[in-house]
Design a protein around this motif. Structure first.
Motif, PDB file in Angstrom:
ATOM      1  N   ARG A 169      -3.092   6.231   1.108  1.00 15.96           N
ATOM      2  CA  ARG A 169      -4.539   6.196   1.327  1.00 15.96           C
ATOM      3  C   ARG A 169      -5.005   7.628   1.459  1.00 15.96           C
ATOM      4  NH1 ARG A 169      -8.236   3.000   5.866  1.00 15.96           N
ATOM      5  NH2 ARG A 169     -10.106   4.273   5.546  1.00 15.96           N
ATOM      6  N   SER A 170      -5.987   8.008   0.662  1.00 12.69           N
ATOM      7  CA  SER A 170      -6.473   9.385   0.675  1.00 12.69           C
ATOM      8  C   SER A 170      -7.997   9.388   0.741  1.00 12.69           C
ATOM      9  CB  SER A 170      -5.992  10.128  -0.575  1.00 12.69           C
ATOM     10  OG  SER A 170      -6.455   9.475  -1.745  1.00 12.69           O
TER      11      SER A 170
ATOM     12  N   SER B 146      -5.013   2.625  -8.245  1.00 13.33           N
ATOM     13  CA  SER B 146      -5.818   3.150  -7.129  1.00 13.33           C
ATOM     14  C   SER B 146      -7.265   2.703  -7.280  1.00 13.33           C
ATOM     15  CB  SER B 146      -5.764   4.683  -7.097  1.00 13.33           C
ATOM     16  OG  SER B 146      -4.436   5.137  -6.907  1.00 13.33           O
TER      17      SER B 146
ATOM     18  N   PHE C 141      -7.410   3.900  -2.099  1.00 10.54           N
ATOM     19  CA  PHE C 141      -6.173   3.194  -1.803  1.00 10.54           C
ATOM     20  C   PHE C 141      -5.300   3.146  -3.055  1.00 10.54           C
ATOM     21  CE2 PHE C 141      -9.305   1.633   1.163  1.00 10.54           C
ATOM     22  CZ  PHE C 141      -8.619   1.500   2.352  1.00 10.54           C
TER      23      PHE C 141
ATOM     24  N   LYS D  31      -8.777  -1.691  -0.851  1.00 11.26           N
ATOM     25  CA  LYS D  31      -7.413  -2.182  -1.026  1.00 11.26           C
ATOM     26  C   LYS D  31      -7.395  -3.367  -1.976  1.00 11.26           C
ATOM     27  CE  LYS D  31      -3.300  -3.462   1.627  1.00 11.26           C
ATOM     28  NZ  LYS D  31      -2.746  -3.663   2.986  1.00 11.26           N
TER      29      LYS D  31
ATOM     30  N   PRO E  55     -12.699   6.164   1.072  1.00 13.43           N
ATOM     31  CA  PRO E  55     -11.241   6.201   0.910  1.00 13.43           C
ATOM     32  C   PRO E  55     -10.800   5.796  -0.495  1.00 13.43           C
ATOM     33  CG  PRO E  55     -11.877   4.184   2.000  1.00 13.43           C
ATOM     34  CD  PRO E  55     -13.133   5.004   1.865  1.00 13.43           C
TER      35      PRO E  55
ATOM     36  N   GLU F 260       0.852  -1.191   0.000  1.00 14.56           N
ATOM     37  CA  GLU F 260       0.000   0.000   0.000  1.00 14.56           C
ATOM     38  C   GLU F 260       0.887   1.240   0.000  1.00 14.56           C
ATOM     39  OE1 GLU F 260      -3.157   2.226   2.965  1.00 14.56           O
ATOM     40  OE2 GLU F 260      -3.135   0.019   2.932  1.00 14.56           O
TER      41      GLU F 260
END
Length: 228
Positions: A181-182, A205, A190, A209, A188, A178
């Motif tokens: 993360r935003s 992205s 990932f 995840k 979110p 990873e």
């Protein structure tokens, strides 16, 4: 029992008029708001998963009468995996009618992939219990029709396919890391990188995840196969 307006509209989108509306209510009730008098949809989810699997296996056999098990299995997995169920749930607006507890609602539960996929399986079970196997088959066939018709010749999971590619060349399994993360907690994004022993890598992205790992694996596998 009289259904609320939003559930009546959802019932119409499903194309199934419930003889027992309580089944529909139960199928859209998440554990975060359940009680002794308001059962959640987990038991229905368990049943719906099995009904979906049987209907999908039958549909894929019918769609391609010459396909061997080696092709049917990955196609089946692609059709019943949680991400696909969640996509179907979004198409019929299932998230809009979910009954959630406040904390789950505030954390973006109506958009969560696992929650949507589980709820769709519960809805399938509700239709099965209310109308029988033919009603469930009709619903699933209609909702998955385009996907069944366009399922890829090789629908293997991208991570599995990339791992097989690497192992066939004497490499260890791909590594996923990873990178970032935003976004807010309820939505979110990932960013994940996949790396092979030969230093080949790709980054992707996505909203989960797992989806980011899948996208990175798919991008790398596509590039590697184009280069060979």
């Amino acid at each position: 029992m009289k259904l609320a307006a939003d559930l009546r509209a959802f019932e119409s989108r499903l194309g199934h008029a419930f003889h027992n509306p309580e089944l529909l209510v139960e199928s859209v009730t998440h554990a975060s708001i359940s009680s002794a008098t308001r059962p959640d949809n987990q038991r229905l989810e368990f049943l719906g998963d099995r009904v979906l699997g049987l209907v999908m296996a039958e549909a894929l056999l019918t769609a391609d009468k010459a396909a061997a098990e080696g092709l049917l299995a990955p196609r089946f997995n692609a059709m019943v995996r949680k991400e696909t169920c969640a996509d179907v749930a979004r198409e019929i607006g299932l998230g809009d009618v979910l009954k959630l507890g406040r904390s789950e609602m505030m954390s973006g539960g109506r958009r969560k992939e696992a929650l949507l996929g589980d709820a769709l399986e519960a809805v399938i079970a509700a239709v099965y219990l209310d109308g029988g196997f033919d009603a469930a088959r009709k619903l699933i066939t209609r909702l998955w029709k385009g996907r069944i018709a366009s399922v890829k010749e090789d629908a293997r999971d991208p991570k599995t396919a990339l791992q097989e590619w690497a192992q066939a060349r004497g490499m260890t399994p791909p590594k996923y890391n990873e990178q970032a993360r935003s976004g807010p907690d309820h939505q979110p994004v990932f960013t994940v990188a996949v790396l092979l022993d030969n230093n080949e890598t790709e980054t992707a992205s996505a909203g989960t995840k797992r989806a980011a790992e899948q996208a990175a694996a798919r991008a790398l596998l596509t590039r590697l196969e184009q280069d060979t």
